[in-house]
Design an enzyme around this catalytic site. Structure first.
Site, mmCIF file in Angstrom:
data_model
loop_
_atom_site.group_PDB
_atom_site.id
_atom_site.type_symbol
_atom_site.label_atom_id
_atom_site.label_comp_id
_atom_site.label_asym_id
_atom_site.label_seq_id
_atom_site.Cartn_x
_atom_site.Cartn_y
_atom_site.Cartn_z
ATOM 1 N N TYR A 197 0.827 -1.218 0.000
ATOM 2 C CA TYR A 197 0.000 0.000 0.000
ATOM 3 C C TYR A 197 0.861 1.268 0.000
ATOM 4 C CZ TYR A 197 -3.351 3.389 2.083
ATOM 5 O OH TYR A 197 -4.139 4.482 2.364
ATOM 6 N N LYS A 201 0.882 5.182 -2.224
ATOM 7 C CA LYS A 201 0.610 6.502 -1.650
ATOM 8 C C LYS A 201 1.844 7.402 -1.732
ATOM 9 C CE LYS A 201 -3.726 5.865 -0.605
ATOM 10 N NZ LYS A 201 -4.785 6.701 -1.189
HETATM 11 N N1 LIG Z 1 -9.709 4.896 5.989
HETATM 12 C C1 LIG Z 1 -8.475 5.173 6.332
HETATM 13 O O1 LIG Z 1 -8.059 4.868 7.473
HETATM 14 C C2 LIG Z 1 -7.549 5.873 5.404
HETATM 15 C C3 LIG Z 1 -7.844 6.022 4.062
HETATM 16 N N2 LIG Z 1 -6.967 6.706 3.240
HETATM 17 C C4 LIG Z 1 -7.285 6.934 1.838
HETATM 18 O O2 LIG Z 1 -8.378 7.833 1.766
HETATM 19 C C5 LIG Z 1 -9.213 7.527 0.657
HETATM 20 C C6 LIG Z 1 -10.622 7.259 1.131
HETATM 21 O O3 LIG Z 1 -10.579 6.202 2.044
HETATM 22 P P1 LIG Z 1 -11.895 5.535 2.648
HETATM 23 O O4 LIG Z 1 -12.961 6.538 2.775
HETATM 24 O O5 LIG Z 1 -11.449 4.740 3.805
HETATM 25 O O6 LIG Z 1 -12.254 4.505 1.476
HETATM 26 P P2 LIG Z 1 -13.550 3.582 1.271
HETATM 27 O O7 LIG Z 1 -13.026 2.220 0.922
HETATM 28 O O8 LIG Z 1 -14.462 3.686 2.428
HETATM 29 O O9 LIG Z 1 -14.182 4.226 -0.040
HETATM 30 C C7 LIG Z 1 -13.474 4.148 -1.226
HETATM 31 C C8 LIG Z 1 -14.199 4.869 -2.340
HETATM 32 O O10 LIG Z 1 -13.462 4.686 -3.568
HETATM 33 C C9 LIG Z 1 -14.286 4.052 -4.542
HETATM 34 N N3 LIG Z 1 -13.474 3.159 -5.368
HETATM 35 C C10 LIG Z 1 -12.657 2.164 -4.962
HETATM 36 N N4 LIG Z 1 -12.134 1.531 -6.002
HETATM 37 C C11 LIG Z 1 -12.605 2.138 -7.130
HETATM 38 C C12 LIG Z 1 -12.442 1.929 -8.509
HETATM 39 N N5 LIG Z 1 -11.686 0.934 -8.989
HETATM 40 N N6 LIG Z 1 -13.072 2.742 -9.377
HETATM 41 C C13 LIG Z 1 -13.863 3.732 -8.909
HETATM 42 N N7 LIG Z 1 -14.051 3.981 -7.604
HETATM 43 C C14 LIG Z 1 -13.436 3.192 -6.718
HETATM 44 C C15 LIG Z 1 -15.331 3.303 -3.702
HETATM 45 O O11 LIG Z 1 -16.527 3.009 -4.397
HETATM 46 P P3 LIG Z 1 -16.780 1.604 -5.185
HETATM 47 O O12 LIG Z 1 -16.217 0.510 -4.346
HETATM 48 O O13 LIG Z 1 -18.247 1.534 -5.386
HETATM 49 O O14 LIG Z 1 -16.055 1.737 -6.485
HETATM 50 C C16 LIG Z 1 -15.583 4.337 -2.610
HETATM 51 O O15 LIG Z 1 -16.395 5.363 -3.090
HETATM 52 C C17 LIG Z 1 -8.535 6.345 -0.037
HETATM 53 O O16 LIG Z 1 -7.714 6.827 -1.053
HETATM 54 C C18 LIG Z 1 -7.719 5.705 1.066
HETATM 55 O O17 LIG Z 1 -6.612 5.010 0.569
HETATM 56 C C19 LIG Z 1 -5.827 7.248 3.726
HETATM 57 C C20 LIG Z 1 -5.502 7.131 5.032
HETATM 58 C C21 LIG Z 1 -6.315 6.422 5.965
HETATM 59 C C1 LIG Z 2 7.599 12.559 13.602
HETATM 60 C C2 LIG Z 2 7.197 11.203 13.625
HETATM 61 C C3 LIG Z 2 5.826 10.859 14.093
HETATM 62 C C4 LIG Z 2 5.486 9.517 13.555
HETATM 63 C C5 LIG Z 2 4.093 9.103 13.761
HETATM 64 C C6 LIG Z 2 3.772 8.052 12.779
HETATM 65 C C7 LIG Z 2 2.500 7.336 13.086
HETATM 66 C C8 LIG Z 2 2.257 6.276 12.044
HETATM 67 C C9 LIG Z 2 1.089 5.401 12.400
HETATM 68 C C10 LIG Z 2 0.426 4.860 11.187
HETATM 69 C C11 LIG Z 2 -0.985 5.300 11.066
HETATM 70 C C12 LIG Z 2 -1.571 4.878 9.754
HETATM 71 C C13 LIG Z 2 -2.668 5.807 9.287
HETATM 72 C C14 LIG Z 2 -3.050 5.643 7.846
HETATM 73 C C15 LIG Z 2 -3.639 4.297 7.545
HETATM 74 C C16 LIG Z 2 -4.013 4.065 6.141
HETATM 75 O O1 LIG Z 2 -3.701 4.749 5.213
HETATM 76 C C17 LIG Z 2 -4.744 2.820 5.943
HETATM 77 N N1 LIG Z 2 -5.633 2.593 7.011
HETATM 78 C C18 LIG Z 2 -5.406 2.781 4.616
HETATM 79 O O2 LIG Z 2 -6.760 2.901 4.604
#
Ligand SMILES: NC(=O)C1=CN([C@@H]2O[C@H](COP(=O)(O)OP(=O)(O)OC[C@H]3O[C@@H](n4cnc5c(N)ncnc54)[C@H](OP(=O)(O)O)[C@@H]3O)[C@@H](O)[C@H]2O)C=CC1
Ligand SMILES: CCCCCCCCCCCCCCCC(=O)[C@@H](N)CO
Length: 334
Positions: A197, A201
């Protein structure tokens, strides 16, 4: 007081006041991200963070088109946007649409953009925000190579196809648009369980940084959001495969998608290139700043002085937990 003491005292006061510089400048400059009356093209807008962003944008007077694969949640979110818009004090004509497309398929990504533009008289969207993404955490040894390929396809290429096409159209039509991509805390730091992953990113960071610089050619801005954990449907799904060790290190704190969306938009309004919504990720942003614009220049500078200590202690802690887990569960001499 000696001259040295007085100079030091003055420097200290300047340093202490420096975090005020950016807010004052921001006050003068005003909002750098005003979606009112703009057409926002939002990928992943059907659930999770994207849905929350969609609703916020509706409240702020934008026209919003959301794109994802599943129709049910897309339709639901369009209804939620209408409800949110109805609560606005100043009413205006707002358009809310959905387009179903698998954004990992370039042709579908282009078709979705075409459809969204057609709904707005052929105009290219003013803002493009990409929230679509996915995560399949596993140990490196357990992750099939298909996991790596799929996440790169969704997170990087899924974003790129949309951004590339929309950006070219903005340039062609002279639209000084805005691009916002969604990375992650894990776009700034690597962590056990996320080998498939993190690279996706990190890749977005490279794209956003280079496009930000190049965008000056056309007046197009690029910003990137680094969210920490959000309690979204995606989070529930990824926890099904996530190793316990990974869970232990990342902890259980996080934001609701609604709070994340509000914080994200606040950072965008301030014009920050790299937006964060939690303390750790902000600290990490500074520790891993590389060659990127400051957010709050004074505060970033002060945080930057202690960030290497924070980063090292996090590394010790994370490495310590991995070592301990290895010794206990794999019974290896490490
Ligand atoms: N949740 C977390 O803890 C974290 C999330 N992120 C990032 O933030 C963003 C949002 O996350 P989150 O709200 O958790 O995600 P969700 O999985 O809850 O939602 C994902 C969204 O993306 C759409 N999607 C996924 N694959 C496709 C595809 N192939 N084509 C079109 N649409 C797609 C889904 O709809 P559908 O499946 O219907 O296509 C849905 O609308 C993501 O980029 C994620 O990587 C970053 C850090 C932490
Ligand atoms: C100066 C240094 C401070 C360091 C702190 C670092 C903490 C890292 C913890 C990791 C947290 C992960 C969150 C995102 C998760 C994510 O993207 C997935 N859940 C995908 O959905």
């Amino acid at each position: 007081m000696t001259a040295f003491e007085s100079v030091s005292a003055n420097l200290f006061i300047l340093l202490a006041l420096s975090p005020l510089v950016t807010p004052i400048l921001n006050l003068i400059r005003g909002s750098q991200f005003n979606p009112e009356g703009k057409h926002v093209y939002l990928t992943g807008g059907s659930i999770g963070l994207g849905r929350a962003v969609a609703i916020e944008l509706a409240k702020q007077g934008a026209h919003v088109t959301i794109i994802a694969r599943k129709e049910g949640p897309l339709k639901e979110t369009v209804e939620l946007m209408k409800e949110a818009a109805a609560t606005r004090k100043v009413k205006s004509e707002q358009k809310f649409h959905w387009v179903s497309a698998d954004l990992t398929d370039r042709e579908q990504a282009i078709r979705a953009l075409d459809e969204a533009s057609t709904l707005h008289g052929g105009r290219v969207p003013d803002f493009v925000m990409t929230c679509a993404g996915t995560s399949i955490p596993r140990f490196f040894t357990d992750a099939p190579i298909e996991d790596f390929e799929w996440q790169m396809k969704v997170n990087y290429f899924g974003t790129l196809y949309t951004v590339h096409e929309a950006y070219k159209r903005m340039v062609e039509k002279g639209v000084k648009g805005k691009i916002v991509m969604t990375s992650s805390t894990l776009g700034l730091v690597g962590l056990v369980g996320y080998t498939s992953y993190c690279p996706t990113k990190f890749a977005l960071r490279g794209l956003a940084e280079s496009l930000r610089n190049e965008g000056h050619l056309h007046g197009i801005t690029t910003q990137i959001y680094y969210p920490g954990t959000m309690f979204s449907p995606g989070y529930e799904t990824e926890n099904l495969t996530k190793p316990l060790l990974t869970r232990e290190i990342e902890g259980s704190t996080g934001l609701t998608p609604e709070d994340a969306a509000k914080g994200m938009l606040k950072g965008l309004r301030k014009g920050y290139f790299a937006v964060t919504t939690d303390f750790d990720t902000n600290f990490l942003r500074v520790a891993a700043k590389g060659v990127t614009p400051y957010a709050n220049i004074g505060w970033d500078y002060i945080l930057g002085l202690i960030a290497p200590i924070g980063a090292t202690s996090f590394l010790w802690e994370a490495d310590g937990k991995v070592l301990k887990y290895g010794k206990k569960n794999l019974k290896k001499e490490l």
